[in-house]
Design an enzyme around this catalytic site. Structure first.
Site, PDB file in Angstrom:
ATOM      1  N   PRO A   1      49.890  14.799  25.099  1.00  0.00           N
ATOM      2  CA  PRO A   1      49.442  16.123  24.664  1.00  0.00           C
ATOM      3  C   PRO A   1      48.631  16.851  25.738  1.00  0.00           C
ATOM      4  O   PRO A   1      48.418  18.056  25.648  1.00  0.00           O
ATOM      5  CB  PRO A   1      48.551  15.831  23.449  1.00  0.00           C
ATOM      6  CG  PRO A   1      48.895  14.451  23.017  1.00  0.00           C
ATOM      7  CD  PRO A   1      49.385  13.729  24.232  1.00  0.00           C
TER       8      PRO A   1
ATOM      9  N   GLU B   1      46.435   4.730  21.594  1.00  0.00           N
ATOM     10  CA  GLU B   1      45.624   5.912  21.899  1.00  0.00           C
ATOM     11  C   GLU B   1      46.040   6.560  23.215  1.00  0.00           C
ATOM     12  O   GLU B   1      45.623   7.682  23.515  1.00  0.00           O
ATOM     13  CB  GLU B   1      44.137   5.536  21.973  1.00  0.00           C
ATOM     14  CG  GLU B   1      43.575   4.966  20.676  1.00  0.00           C
ATOM     15  CD  GLU B   1      43.894   5.823  19.454  1.00  0.00           C
ATOM     16  OE1 GLU B   1      43.525   7.003  19.467  1.00  0.00           O
ATOM     17  OE2 GLU B   1      44.528   5.302  18.519  1.00  0.00           O
TER      18      GLU B   1
ATOM     19  N   ARG C   1      71.309  18.980  28.752  1.00  0.00           N
ATOM     20  CA  ARG C   1      72.328  19.998  28.472  1.00  0.00           C
ATOM     21  C   ARG C   1      72.390  21.086  29.530  1.00  0.00           C
ATOM     22  O   ARG C   1      73.314  21.906  29.522  1.00  0.00           O
ATOM     23  CB  ARG C   1      72.150  20.575  27.070  1.00  0.00           C
ATOM     24  CG  ARG C   1      70.870  21.302  26.849  1.00  0.00           C
ATOM     25  CD  ARG C   1      70.509  21.325  25.378  1.00  0.00           C
ATOM     26  NE  ARG C   1      71.519  21.983  24.566  1.00  0.00           N
ATOM     27  CZ  ARG C   1      71.760  23.291  24.584  1.00  0.00           C
ATOM     28  NH1 ARG C   1      71.059  24.068  25.384  1.00  0.00           N
ATOM     29  NH2 ARG C   1      72.691  23.819  23.826  1.00  0.00           N
TER      30      ARG C   1
ATOM     31  N   ASP D   1      72.252  31.142  24.724  1.00  0.00           N
ATOM     32  CA  ASP D   1      71.251  30.453  23.927  1.00  0.00           C
ATOM     33  C   ASP D   1      69.924  31.175  23.874  1.00  0.00           C
ATOM     34  O   ASP D   1      69.541  31.902  24.774  1.00  0.00           O
ATOM     35  CB  ASP D   1      71.001  29.048  24.473  1.00  0.00           C
ATOM     36  CG  ASP D   1      72.097  28.095  24.055  1.00  0.00           C
ATOM     37  OD1 ASP D   1      72.932  28.508  23.231  1.00  0.00           O
ATOM     38  OD2 ASP D   1      72.110  26.972  24.551  1.00  0.00           O
TER      39      ASP D   1
HETATM   40  N1  4HQ Z   1      51.581  11.766  22.217  1.00  0.00           N
HETATM   41  N2  4HQ Z   1      53.830  15.645  23.635  1.00  0.00           N
HETATM   42  C1  4HQ Z   1      51.916   9.574  23.331  1.00  0.00           C
HETATM   43  C2  4HQ Z   1      51.961  13.046  21.890  1.00  0.00           C
HETATM   44  C3  4HQ Z   1      52.813  13.876  22.772  1.00  0.00           C
HETATM   45  C4  4HQ Z   1      53.021  15.264  22.640  1.00  0.00           C
HETATM   46  C5  4HQ Z   1      50.528  11.168  21.407  1.00  0.00           C
HETATM   47  C6  4HQ Z   1      52.039  11.054  23.393  1.00  0.00           C
HETATM   48  C7  4HQ Z   1      50.429   9.677  21.504  1.00  0.00           C
HETATM   49  C8  4HQ Z   1      50.444   7.739  22.901  1.00  0.00           C
HETATM   50  N3  4HQ Z   1      53.524  13.497  23.822  1.00  0.00           N
HETATM   51  N4  4HQ Z   1      50.619   9.182  22.852  1.00  0.00           N
HETATM   52  N5  4HQ Z   1      52.498  16.081  21.736  1.00  0.00           N
HETATM   53  O1  4HQ Z   1      51.573  13.528  20.852  1.00  0.00           O
HETATM   54  O2  4HQ Z   1      54.131  14.570  24.354  1.00  0.00           O
END
Ligand code: 4HQ
Length: 240
Positions: free
Chosen positions: A88, A115, A153, A168
């Site tokens: 994230p 985590e 794609r 698209d």
């Molecule tokens: N993760 N975009 C992996 C995500 C996430 C997201 C949370 C990644 C948990 C371990 N990854 N960890 N949003 O939520 O890519």
């Protein structure tokens, strides 16, 4: 283009890689997907891949060693290769980034669980962090599938002639116009008359107006970066 996925759950990927557009592209050899189980690079009888966080707190952290060794085991087929961690905290994934990644020969996608991963993996072994959106997943696998789908794609020859990137959503930065197919009347709802008219110019203009209306209504933020023609700007000022 080759995708290498590092994950604790390689079995999650099979149905996706075997079916649809992706399945066909893999069969034709236009895409190659290789899965590496991070656990295969863990040490000891128990093959431990996670541990408690230094400094305390809840949850577990993925150990650096197994991931870095798994990365060392991935063959680099070209200098045009990027190691991506799904998190994230990464750059927000969008169609522009998909095009950028589609230009590479190899994408190595690292999927974390728990985590997250030990920060030193990022410092020493990851080229780029990517997020697919502002929500929390249980692991990077679903995000890696999203990136592989959107990037795959765009690789030349992956889409058949029946599909095309050009039409698209997002290729011009706008949402798409509505779509209709048979029957002409469904539950009392009719297909817009213009689409039955055979007048290709009227249809083109109608679709463009619909696309612009929808974008203005639902995602006005997209208009700032959309590739708009003079005709589009005229339509938008008439809508306002
Ligand atoms: N993760 N975009 C992996 C995500 C996430 C997201 C949370 C990644 C948990 C371990 N990854 N960890 N949003 O939520 O890519």
């Amino acid at each position: 283009m080759r995708f290498d996925v590092l994950t604790l759950f390689p079995d999650l990927f099979a149905p996706f890689v075997e079916q649809g557009v992706m399945g066909r592209a893999v069969q034709q050899g236009k895409l190659v997907v290789r899965l590496t189980n991070i656990r295969d690079h863990a040490r000891g009888a128990h093959r431990v891949t996670d541990d408690r966080p230094y400094g305390g707190g809840s949850g577990m952290v993925m150990k650096a060693g197994p991931i870095v060794r798994a990365l060392s085991g991935v063959e680099r087929i070209s200098d045009r290769c990027r190691v991506v961690l799904l998190t994230p905290q990464g750059r927000l994934f969008n169609q522009d980034l998909a095009w950028e990644l589609a230009d590479l020969d190899q994408l190595i996608l690292v999927c974390g669980r728990y985590e997250g991963v030990d920060e030193r993996v990022l410092e020493g072994s990851v080229d780029q962090e990517i997020s697919i959106g502002d929500y929390v997943l249980s692991g990077g696998e679903a995000a890696a599938l999203v990136v592989m789908d959107a990037v795959g794609r765009l690789v030349p020859g992956v889409l058949g002639s029946e599909d095309s990137n050009r039409d698209d959503s997002f290729e011009d930065g706008l949402l798409e116009h509505p779509h209709y197919t048979r029957p002409r009347v469904f539950e009392g709802r009719e297909v817009p008359e213009v689409l039955l008219s055979g007048d290709h110019e009227r249809i083109r203009v109608w679709r463009r107006v619909q696309a612009l209306k929808r974008t203005l209504d639902r995602r006005p933020d997209l208009l700032e970066r959309a590739r708009l023609t003079e005709e589009d700007k005229k339509i938008l000022s008439d809508l306002a």
